[in-house]
Design an enzyme around this catalytic site. Sequence first.
Site, mmCIF file in Angstrom:
data_model
loop_
_atom_site.group_PDB
_atom_site.id
_atom_site.type_symbol
_atom_site.label_atom_id
_atom_site.label_comp_id
_atom_site.label_asym_id
_atom_site.label_seq_id
_atom_site.Cartn_x
_atom_site.Cartn_y
_atom_site.Cartn_z
ATOM 1 N N GLY A 129 1.390 2.239 10.685
ATOM 2 C CA GLY A 129 2.400 3.291 10.643
ATOM 3 C C GLY A 129 2.981 3.643 12.003
ATOM 4 N N LYS B 11 0.235 4.319 -0.676
ATOM 5 C CA LYS B 11 -0.378 5.573 -0.179
ATOM 6 C C LYS B 11 0.056 6.759 -1.049
ATOM 7 C CE LYS B 11 -0.433 3.346 4.268
ATOM 8 N NZ LYS B 11 -0.447 3.420 5.725
ATOM 9 N N GLU C 280 -6.748 -4.597 9.673
ATOM 10 C CA GLU C 280 -5.713 -3.604 9.962
ATOM 11 C C GLU C 280 -6.066 -2.832 11.227
ATOM 12 O OE1 GLU C 280 -3.277 -2.646 6.227
ATOM 13 O OE2 GLU C 280 -4.908 -1.218 6.343
ATOM 14 N N HIS D 122 -9.760 1.650 3.698
ATOM 15 C CA HIS D 122 -8.556 1.832 4.518
ATOM 16 C C HIS D 122 -8.855 2.819 5.647
ATOM 17 C CE1 HIS D 122 -4.546 2.862 5.808
ATOM 18 N NE2 HIS D 122 -4.170 1.707 5.280
ATOM 19 N N GLU E 148 -7.235 5.156 6.848
ATOM 20 C CA GLU E 148 -6.906 6.568 6.564
ATOM 21 C C GLU E 148 -8.039 7.223 5.783
ATOM 22 O OE1 GLU E 148 -3.101 5.703 4.831
ATOM 23 O OE2 GLU E 148 -2.355 5.154 6.817
ATOM 24 N N SER F 55 2.263 -2.229 10.436
ATOM 25 C CA SER F 55 3.673 -2.326 10.836
ATOM 26 C C SER F 55 4.291 -3.701 10.583
ATOM 27 C CB SER F 55 3.841 -1.922 12.304
ATOM 28 O OG SER F 55 3.467 -0.570 12.476
ATOM 29 N N ASN G 72 0.871 -1.179 0.000
ATOM 30 C CA ASN G 72 0.000 0.000 0.000
ATOM 31 C C ASN G 72 0.907 1.227 0.000
ATOM 32 O OD1 ASN G 72 -1.913 1.933 0.331
ATOM 33 N ND2 ASN G 72 -2.527 1.317 2.403
#
Length: 249
Positions: A172, A11, A166, A94, A96, A212, A9
Amino acid sequence: MRNKIVAGNWKMNNDANETESLLKKLKNYKFKNDVIVMVSPSFTNLQKSVINLSDSKIEVIAQNISELEKGAYTGEISPSMLKSIGVSRVIIGHSERRAYYNETDQLLKKKINNALKNNLDLIFCFGEQISDRKNKKEFEIVNNQLSKTLLDIKKPDWDNIILAYEPVWAIGTGENATPEQAQEMHLYVRNWIKINFGLKTSEMVPILYGGSVNPNNASKIFSQADVDGGLIGGASLISNDFIEIINSF
Ligand code: PGA
């Protein structure tokens, strides 16, 4: 036997030159045959990446999709636009997108339906916040996220869906879920599929872990019975790390 999958991913990283050089390193590497590798360049680099990887087995996927099919929606990208350049899978849900772009379960359900209706496969992401886990509500939250978005999926459409657990607190942050925590949730999700769509479907759907993952923790996470691979953020931007993660199976 479910497919083993490692998806990067990317991003909002990598301009045209950076994308090209990362693809070059990945393309020249001989991956094991039984792992499906995916990368997700930005929209501006998708078509070039598809062309670049046309003689490779690496699959190019998109990071987002509109919930609508076409029309006056400035800035949006439709499933048919992606399909017309050879992209056949998209990431939906996702955390985010949920957190920074207010993508609700209701909107995500429309995006899922729009993708499937237009023969676009998907990776659907879900996962709890740290506060949910501290309050022992992670299963309730995941159950809600799945039930509000996927309960109406037609059985045959499950052939085109990959799930990605996730946990938001692991994305992250350098703090990954333990292999046991990942397995526990993946098994819960597989049971959710079994209850709602039957044993056969539940045994077939790949469930990836994301948050991570790095070359040091990948093999323990991937060795869990219900973990079928990973959705990799930061480490997928570094070719050697990404390759090492893929080779962790
Ligand atoms: P991370 O991101 O590997 O950088 O934690 C994972 C993701 O956002 O899919």
